[in-house]
Design a protein around this motif. Structure first.
Motif, mmCIF file in Angstrom:
data_model
loop_
_atom_site.group_PDB
_atom_site.id
_atom_site.type_symbol
_atom_site.label_atom_id
_atom_site.label_comp_id
_atom_site.label_asym_id
_atom_site.label_seq_id
_atom_site.Cartn_x
_atom_site.Cartn_y
_atom_site.Cartn_z
ATOM 1 N N LEU A 240 0.828 -1.211 0.000
ATOM 2 C CA LEU A 240 0.000 0.000 0.000
ATOM 3 C C LEU A 240 0.861 1.260 0.000
ATOM 4 O O LEU A 240 0.536 2.244 -0.672
ATOM 5 N N MET A 241 1.948 1.250 0.731
ATOM 6 C CA MET A 241 2.815 2.425 0.764
ATOM 7 C C MET A 241 3.511 2.656 -0.577
ATOM 8 O O MET A 241 3.882 3.782 -0.916
ATOM 9 N N CYS A 242 3.688 1.601 -1.364
ATOM 10 C CA CYS A 242 4.385 1.739 -2.644
ATOM 11 C C CYS A 242 3.574 2.487 -3.695
ATOM 12 O O CYS A 242 4.144 3.145 -4.572
ATOM 13 N N VAL A 243 2.238 2.393 -3.644
ATOM 14 C CA VAL A 243 1.436 2.858 -4.776
ATOM 15 C C VAL A 243 1.481 4.366 -4.963
ATOM 16 O O VAL A 243 1.203 4.870 -6.057
ATOM 17 N N ASP A 244 1.851 5.100 -3.904
ATOM 18 C CA ASP A 244 1.937 6.557 -4.029
ATOM 19 C C ASP A 244 3.126 7.101 -3.247
ATOM 20 O O ASP A 244 4.026 7.728 -3.803
ATOM 21 N N VAL A 245 3.155 6.845 -1.952
ATOM 22 C CA VAL A 245 4.147 7.478 -1.089
ATOM 23 C C VAL A 245 5.572 7.144 -1.514
ATOM 24 O O VAL A 245 6.414 8.039 -1.672
ATOM 25 N N VAL A 246 5.867 5.864 -1.690
ATOM 26 C CA VAL A 246 7.235 5.480 -2.050
ATOM 27 C C VAL A 246 7.588 6.013 -3.438
ATOM 28 O O VAL A 246 8.657 6.606 -3.637
ATOM 29 N N THR A 247 6.702 5.804 -4.406
ATOM 30 C CA THR A 247 7.048 6.242 -5.761
ATOM 31 C C THR A 247 7.173 7.759 -5.857
ATOM 32 O O THR A 247 8.039 8.267 -6.570
ATOM 33 N N THR A 248 6.368 8.513 -5.097
ATOM 34 C CA THR A 248 6.481 9.973 -5.142
ATOM 35 C C THR A 248 7.774 10.439 -4.494
ATOM 36 O O THR A 248 8.500 11.277 -5.040
ATOM 37 N N GLY A 249 8.085 9.901 -3.321
ATOM 38 C CA GLY A 249 9.334 10.287 -2.664
ATOM 39 C C GLY A 249 10.551 9.928 -3.493
ATOM 40 O O GLY A 249 11.495 10.721 -3.625
ATOM 41 N N PHE A 250 10.542 8.725 -4.073
ATOM 42 C CA PHE A 250 11.660 8.316 -4.922
ATOM 43 C C PHE A 250 11.728 9.158 -6.191
ATOM 44 O O PHE A 250 12.816 9.444 -6.693
ATOM 45 N N THR A 251 10.577 9.551 -6.745
ATOM 46 C CA THR A 251 10.575 10.443 -7.905
ATOM 47 C C THR A 251 11.293 11.745 -7.571
ATOM 48 O O THR A 251 12.111 12.250 -8.355
ATOM 49 N N GLY A 252 10.990 12.295 -6.399
ATOM 50 C CA GLY A 252 11.672 13.513 -5.973
ATOM 51 C C GLY A 252 13.171 13.334 -5.911
ATOM 52 O O GLY A 252 13.948 14.183 -6.367
ATOM 53 N N ALA A 253 13.610 12.201 -5.375
ATOM 54 C CA ALA A 253 15.048 11.938 -5.279
ATOM 55 C C ALA A 253 15.674 11.749 -6.661
ATOM 56 O O ALA A 253 16.766 12.257 -6.946
#
Length: 355
Positions: A146-159
């Motif tokens: 569940l954390m991957c579908v938005d939170v992880v991908t958005t944070g990693f996109t920023g990085a």
């Protein structure tokens, strides 16, 4: 069917919505775990573009497939899948230009709970299952997926768009759930020094665990000054914007290094008007600082890659889940929690047992 909807700006409620209609490439699913996002809060309370009447909200979900269309190849009823928050139309012509998130219109990659019915309902449709839904590997929990579908991908996109190189100094502005994953992403990309900006104790503790070498607070003085003092006046190689008001955009330009500094924005700025670009720290237009303004990466391949990071022990995003609620009806409570942001909250997960 029961659905949690945007009745009108600033007003939400439960609505008897029509059930989704299956499409040839699509799948009908029922959610088994969802979590409201700050973007849902913006949709309800922050204005923005006009939304359809009784729009079903929600775009962060793990779900069970109930039906698949006749042209679906890789999924079947009974499969439990991660549903990406960003669902580009991979058949749009603009995809061939590499314009994955805005291919057919601005924000066309962000459809769930925005331009099409979202996931806060008894059932929902994903129009193109094979290009969108992500298989969850063995050993990956529902919370992690569940954390991957938005939170992880958005944070990693920023990085990723901060163009981080081995040994870089990176500032992460805002350490809510997105910022925490930007800290994690920056660490994995090779940042040596990560200055995280935030003050809520629950987030500060996790930021340090995820890789922040220092945590700065606005309460201790001007953030730009704190960054410049700690970098001997040079500034940061990368600045990732994950939270804050309009002023953080200007601060990012102020603290990015001349010539090589990169600013990566995944933050949302509500309302209209303009974001201020400082002339002096912007070198009067010639500072050589790069600015990226990015919507998160989505789609099946992206989420399945992130799920591999969990499968092999590289990241632990389940630590973002600080509150668990049970039953579809608790979505309203969870959304209110995201709006109010109690001090011990990072993410609230709503688990749904249909048996």
């Amino acid at each position: 069917m029961k659905a949690f909807v945007l009745i009108e700006p600033g007003k939400v409620g439960w609505y008897d919505a029509p059930e989704p209609t299956l499409t040839p490439y699509g799948a009908i699913l029922r959610p088994i775990a969802v979590t409201p996002c700050s973007s849902d809060v913006h949709t309800v309370y922050g204005g923005g573009s006009k939304k359809a009447p009784n729009l079903i909200l929600g775009h962060e979900c793990v779900a069970e497939i109930l039906e698949v269309g006749e042209l679906v190849m890789d999924f079947k009823p009974g499969d439990v899948v991660a549903v990406p928050a960003i669902t580009p139309d991979w058949r749009a012509a603009g995809i061939q230009e590499g314009n994955y998130r805005h291919a057919s219109a601005p924000f066309s990659g962000h459809q769930l709970g925005r331009s099409m019915p979202g996931v806060f309902a008894e059932k929902f449709l994903i129009p193109d299952a094979d290009t969108t839904l992500a298989k969850i590997p063995e050993g990956v929990s529902i919370e992690q997926a569940l954390m991957c579908v938005d939170v992880v991908t958005t944070g990693f996109t920023g990085a990723e768009f901060a163009d981080i190189k081995i040994g870089d100094t990176v500032v992460v502005m805002g350490i809510g759930p997105i910022g925490l994953m930007a800290v994690e992403g920056a660490r994995h990309l090779g940042a040596a020094r990560i200055l995280a900006v935030g003050s809520r104790p629950v987030c500060v503790e996790l930021a340090k665990e995820f890789g922040a070498t220092e945590v700065l607070s606005y309460r201790d003085g001007d953030i730009v000054n704190q960054v410049m003092e700690r970098t001997n006046g040079l500034g940061a190689d990368g600045v990732i914007l994950c939270g804050g008001g309009d002023e953080v955009f200007t601060q990012a330009v102020d603290m990015a290094r001349y010539g090589i500094g990169t600013i990566s924005n995944v933050n949302y700025y509500g309302g209209t008007g303009s974001l201020a670009f400082p002339k002096f720290s912007g070198g009067r237009g010639m500072a050589g600082k790069t600015i990226h303004t990015e919507l998160a990466k989505g789609g099946r391949n992206r989420i399945e890659r992130l799920l591999k990071m969990i499968q092999y022990g590289r990241i632990n995003p389940e630590k973002l889940v600080t509150h668990k609620l049970y039953g579809l009806g608790e979505v309203e409570t969870a959304l209110q929690m995201m709006k109010d942001k109690p001090r011990d909250l990072i993410k609230a997960m709503v688990q749904i047992d249909w048996k």
